[in-house]
Every structure is written in C-alpha cells, then in structure tokens.
Write an enzyme that holds these catalytic residues in place. Structure first.
Site, short mmCIF file in Angstrom:
data_model
loop_
_atom_site.label_atom_id
_atom_site.label_comp_id
_atom_site.label_asym_id
_atom_site.label_seq_id
_atom_site.Cartn_x
_atom_site.Cartn_y
_atom_site.Cartn_z
N HIS A 137 0.96 -1.29 -0.03
CA HIS A 137 0.02 -0.17 -0.10
C HIS A 137 1.00 1.42 -0.10
O HIS A 137 0.34 2.35 -0.17
CB HIS A 137 -0.87 -0.05 1.23
CG HIS A 137 -1.89 -1.07 1.22
ND1 HIS A 137 -2.98 -1.39 0.22
CD2 HIS A 137 -2.14 -2.17 2.27
CE1 HIS A 137 -3.70 -2.10 0.30
NE2 HIS A 137 -3.48 -2.74 1.70
N ASP A 174 -3.10 -10.67 -1.92
CA ASP A 174 -3.56 -10.19 -0.81
C ASP A 174 -5.02 -9.70 -1.09
O ASP A 174 -5.17 -9.43 -2.18
CB ASP A 174 -2.52 -8.75 -0.11
CG ASP A 174 -3.25 -8.49 1.03
OD1 ASP A 174 -2.44 -8.15 1.91
OD2 ASP A 174 -4.01 -7.42 0.91
N HIS A 176 -6.50 -6.81 -0.37
CA HIS A 176 -6.31 -5.44 -0.59
C HIS A 176 -5.66 -5.13 -1.96
O HIS A 176 -4.65 -5.86 -2.11
CB HIS A 176 -5.87 -4.75 0.69
CG HIS A 176 -6.44 -4.79 1.74
ND1 HIS A 176 -5.98 -5.98 2.84
CD2 HIS A 176 -7.44 -4.25 2.54
CE1 HIS A 176 -6.78 -5.92 3.76
NE2 HIS A 176 -7.71 -4.97 3.64
N ASP A 267 -4.61 -12.50 3.74
CA ASP A 267 -5.94 -12.06 4.49
C ASP A 267 -7.15 -12.40 3.41
O ASP A 267 -8.39 -12.21 3.53
CB ASP A 267 -5.89 -10.49 4.58
CG ASP A 267 -5.03 -9.62 3.72
OD1 ASP A 267 -4.94 -10.26 2.48
OD2 ASP A 267 -4.83 -8.44 3.92
N1 Q9C Z 1 -11.14 -2.63 9.87
C1 Q9C Z 1 -2.46 -5.09 4.27
O1 Q9C Z 1 -3.24 -6.07 4.28
N2 Q9C Z 1 -7.82 -1.08 7.00
N3 Q9C Z 1 -3.05 -3.78 4.72
C2 Q9C Z 1 -8.19 -1.35 8.32
C3 Q9C Z 1 -9.69 -2.16 9.97
C4 Q9C Z 1 -6.55 -1.00 6.46
C5 Q9C Z 1 -4.33 -3.63 5.02
C6 Q9C Z 1 -9.36 -1.26 8.86
C7 Q9C Z 1 -6.10 -2.35 5.92
C8 Q9C Z 1 -4.82 -2.39 5.41
C9 Q9C Z 1 -1.02 -5.15 4.13
ZN ZN Z 2 -4.14 -7.13 2.87
#
Ligand code: Q9C
Ligand code: ZN
Length: 565
Positions: A137, A174, A176, A267
């Site tokens: 990210h 991943d 995201h 995830d």
């Molecule tokens: N409900 C990676 O998986 N949003 N980053 C979190 C919590 C951010 C994920 C909200 C998620 C970032 C590397």
């Molecule tokens: Zn992620």
C-alpha cells in the site's frame, strides 16, 4: 544448490507495535510474524529451507520507489516522542509508526532484496520472506495500510537494475488492492501487476476508483495492469482458481517474465476479519504451484497482510511447502465460481476419481496466434462507447482468451464414467457426445504453442480442478508436434492434480524426450516458453465457443465470475 528454497525471517521484525488506541490498526500485531514462523518450525518446513538473513535496504534502494522527502520524514521517526509519532501518523491512512518501525521497514525491504539476490543468482530456486511491516500500500511519498516502504515494488526495480531482469510479474493475492504497486508501475510495460481485491463497488478500503477492472495501465504500460475487483465477500477456492486460469495465467505466460514476485498476503483466506472470504489455506499451495512454471521457477513470495493468526500460519505453511516441491493437497468441494451451484455434496462424491488425459494425434502443426494482451486490454479502456465498461472488458477478455479450437468429432465412448478423457489434437473429430470425453481440436495443430497453452490454461486446468482426479495419465502421440518445452509445461501444470500422481506414457520413438520428461517429473521447473512473446494475435474464437459449450457440464469454465454482484 539450484534446488533450494530460501526462507527469510528475523525476530527483529516482531519488535514494533501499535502504542495507542486505533481500531483500524489493532489487527496488525507482532504475533502475525512469530506464529507464521513457529508454524514453519513445528512442521519441519523451516529446517528444509535455506535460511537467508535479512539486511537493511540502503537509502539508494529505498529511493528506487520512494521520494527523498518521504524517506527523510520516516528517518526522523525513531527519535520522536509518542505525541510526535501520533501526529506524523495522522498524515496517512490506516497506518501507525513506532520508534523501531523505520529499522523494521528497512529490514523488510532488504529481506525482499536478499530474496531476489538469492533467486536471481541461482543460490536457491525460489523463496519466501516473512516480513513486517508489509509494503504494497505504501506510495512514493506516503505510508498507507500498515505499509511503510513498498518492499515488492523496490524488489522489482532492483531485479531489473541489479540483475538485468527484462520483465517482472507481480502477483498480488492479498485481499487488498496494492495501490502503491499499481501507481509505481502503471506506465511501465516491463512490470506486469496483477491484483485481486475486495472492492464492493468501491465501498471497501482503500475505496479507490482506480482499483476497478478498467484500470489497465497508462501509456506504454497500458495492458500491463490487471485488477480483478471482488464485489462481494465469501469468494472461495473455485473463484480464485478461475481468476488464475482464465485471467492471470494466459497473460502471464504470454508476458514470459524473468522473475515472479508475489505480494503474499493471506487476508484472502477464510477466517480473516478484513477479507471475509472463504478460500481455504490449501488454495495457496495451488496458487503457488500455478506460478512455479513461469520464469524457470524463479519465484519470490513476500508477506503482506493476513490477520487471522490460525489461517495465516496455515497459509504460510502451504506456500512454503509448495515452494519446496512437495505434492499438492487435493482441493475438496470445488463449487462453481462465484454462484454456489445447487450441486450437493453427494453429487460431488459420486463423481469418479480417475482421469485419462490424451493430448495426441496432432497432425496439423501451424504457428498459432494469440491476441496481444496490450491490444485487447486497451480495448477495454478505449473501445466502442455504446457498450458499457463491463461489456467492453468482457469482450476484451474474450478476445484475448479466445483461441481457435473447433470441437472435435469422435465416436462416443460409453465407458467413461470413471475417467475424464481430454484429447487435444489437430484433427477434426466427431462431435462430443459425452461429458467425460472431451475432444479438443486445435485448428492450427498441437505444434502451435500459443493455441496449445491457451487450451491447457483456459480449458484443461479448470476441467481438472472441477473433476479432481485421483490419477493423471498423460501421453503424447507420435508426431503430435507438441514441442518439448510445451510438453514440460503441460506435465508441470498437471502435477498439481491427484496429489502429484502423474503417469506419463512415452512412445518408443520418443526417446529424445525422456530427459526433459524425467526432469519435470522429478520436480525441476519447466523452461519458459519464449516463443509466446513473438507470436501475432490469433484469428479464431473457437476456443471461446468450446468454453461456452462445455460450461453446461463444467462450471469451472465460466469466465464471467468477476462481474457478479
Ligand atoms: N477494519 C495489508 O493487508 N484498513 N494492509 C483497516 C480495519 C486498512 C491492510 C480497517 C487495511 C490495511 C497489508
Ligand atoms: Zn491486505
């Protein structure tokens, strides 16, 4: 040895954590790394790997991707008070800083570089780096989503610069969208970025318009960015496999990378509070395997997300075990992609468990033409305005995935309840009459690498996953025209079925192929199919017609799964 698997881990990267209350960041805990490593130790997998130490990435290496202003800003964080750290953090979204995170971020990026060095110099075949903080990210001048430096993006630039890699494939599994990676390479045709991600029509973080399927890259990089946005949660193994077989792999084979980097976030597995998907940890064995025949096996997996500690640790083990070359687990209960079909468990169990694959009798061997990925994906962005973006993208995909395979005609075989016969040839055969006998005619013959590989990736693999054979039997008829490298790719890919139980029937006059066949059966990576790079677009859509026909019987052949919802 050129056969090993590198594992990079250092306890130091567990030594930072969230120091204040922030619901968005509380899932990113040090235990993510320690439980993953402990699982590898407990299962004996870490002992089978080559332990490679991390190092800190240098300023110059970080500057391959990030701005000087941003690096200078992060450099100050180890000396900041808690209040200063909180304030520094406020500039960015869903990320936190800690006095030791700069050190860990340098180690995380440096770990990716150590892995690239080990793989590109041939010290090991492949490897995995267990790192914190994650990277995909983070952007040129911004931290984001728990990420400080973009480990994989830095590694891609480094592989090009230090090791002369001409083409790097980044696969981001991943859950995201790695927007930092997309931004870094969107105008660069030498780095192909593929990401699937929970999207929900932009309702899911990072809520970006540019995470949608129509962001295909810019300028000369158009066609080299591929997003598969999931518009609902609960995606399962069959959805992930479909995205690989129908979207990623045909493009990846045509791209012919010198190196594969994986943004290995877990995830996307069942139980993760962020992803809310339903794919099981053993899917990562298959995703890893499907990438291991690219780039001569040069694959570097770098940890990104994964917040359910149980699911994360199991998924990491599946990935590393596959990198080591162990047989893959059979995937139970593959439903139809996306829509969960009405098929019952019993119906599935009644299915027979043997497969007979017979790619043979290829008489007509002509160069075969695939569509250039660039042309077809640009079509999605610039095409006919009287079609919706969805229809445009579908058309572009169909165009790219199509390959001329008129349906073979052949006499009905009635004894096929316990096996699935797929016969690939260049001869026009009798029409298919039985679900379990599938004649595939490549109109330009099996000697044409492009048509053959498209049939293998887009038809044979999905069929195999849905059928779930207990044994794979493979034979190449005399004069089939299938080249040795193509043959090796085929065997390598089919080894993912039936726990690796693969039986190859050699022809007596095929002695020259014994070596290459034995090599890939023993677990050596298949050599890359360089010739795919130079082929012109194909002219047919017969493969697509065949896919549509077979969809009635085989749900894994549906290609519009990602448009649902
Ligand atoms: N409900 C990676 O998986 N949003 N980053 C979190 C919590 C951010 C994920 C909200 C998620 C970032 C590397
Ligand atoms: Zn992620």
């Amino acid at each position: 040895s050129t056969m090993g698997t590198a594992l990079i881990y250092d306890e130091e990267m567990t030594k930072y954590k969230l120091l204040w209350v922030d619901p968005a960041c509380k899932i990113e805990v040090p235990e993510r790394l320690s439980v993953s490593y402990q699982a590898l130790v407990r299962t004996g997998l870490s002992d089978r790997c080559v332990a490679v130490p991390p190092r800190e990435a240098s300023d110059a290496e970080i500057l391959l991707v990030h701005s000087e202003e941003y690096l200078e800003g992060v450099k100050k964080t180890p000396h900041m008070t808690l209040e200063d750290l909180k304030e520094f953090t406020l500039q960015y979204g869903d990320v936190y800083f800690h006095p030791n995170i700069y050190h860990c971020a340098k180690l995380a990026a440096g770990s990716a570089l150590q892995l690239v060095d080990s793989v590109m110099t041939g010290t090991v075949r492949n490897g995995m780096a267990l790192v914190r903080p994650p990277g995909h990210h983070s952007m040129r001048s911004a931290a984001s989503g728990f990420c400080v430096f973009n480990n994989v993006a830095i590694a891609a630039r480094y592989a090009k610069q230090k090791h002369g890699a001409k083409r790097v494939l980044i696969v981001d599994w991943d859950i995201h969208h790695g927007q930092g990676v997309q931004y870094c390479f969107e105008d660069d045709p030498s780095v192909l970025y593929f990401s699937w991600h929970r999207y929900e029509h932009q309702k899911f973080w990072p809520n970006l318009r540019e995470s949608d399927y129509d962001s295909v890259g810019k300028g000369s990089g158009a066609g080299f960015n591929i997003n598969v946005p999931w518009n609902k949660v609960g995606m399962e193994n069959s959805d992930y496999l479909s995205a690989f077989c129908h979207v990623l792999l045909p493009v990846a084979y045509e791209f012919c990378p010198d190196l594969v980097l994986v943004c290995a976030g877990f995830d996307s597995a069942v139980g993760d509070p962020e992803g809310e998907m339903c794919a099981t940890p053993d899917i990562f064995a298959h995703l890893t395997h499907l990438l291991m025949n690219l780039a001569g096996g040069k694959l570097c997996a770098v940890l990104e997300g994964g917040y359910n500690l149980t699911s994360l640790a199991q998924s990491v083990c599946q990935t590393v075990q596959t990198l080591l070359g162990d047989p893959l687990p059979r995937l139970a209960n593959l439903g139809s992609p996306c829509e969960r079909s009405g098929q019952t468990q019993t119906e599935r169990c009644r299915k027979s468990r043997n497969v007979f694959l017979l790619p043979g009798n290829y008489a007509l061997l002509r160069p075969y033409l695939s569509h250039e990925m660039k042309t077809s994906v640009e079509f999605a962005a610039t095409g006919n305005s009287d079609l919706s973006p969805t229809a445009l993208f579908t058309k572009a995909l169909q165009k790219r995935l199509s390959a001329g395979i008129p349906i073979l005609l052949r006499k009905k075989i009635s004894v096929l309840r316990k096996m699935l016969v797929v016969q690939i040839s260049g001869e026009d055969k009798e029409e298919q009459k039985c679900k379990y006998y599938i004649p595939m005619c490549l109109k330009k013959g099996c000697g044409d690498t492009v048509g053959f590989i498209q049939a293998v990736l887009g038809l044979l693999l999905p069929l195999g996953y849905e059928y779930d054979p207990g044994l794979v039997l493979l034979s190449r008829m005399p004069g089939s025209g299938v080249g040795d490298c193509t043959w090796q790719q085929l065997i390598g890919l089919l080894k993912g079925f039936a726990k690796g139980h693969t039986l190859v029937l050699m022809q007596t006059n095929d002695g020259a192929c014994m070596g290459p066949t034995a090599s890939v059966l023993l677990g050596h990576p298949a050599p890359p199919l360089q010739e795919l790079l130079t082929r012109l677009p194909d002219d047919g859509d017969a493969l697509e017609r065949m896919r549509e026909r077979l969809q009635a019987d085989w749900k894994m052949l549906e290609t519009l799964f990602f448009l649902h919802g």
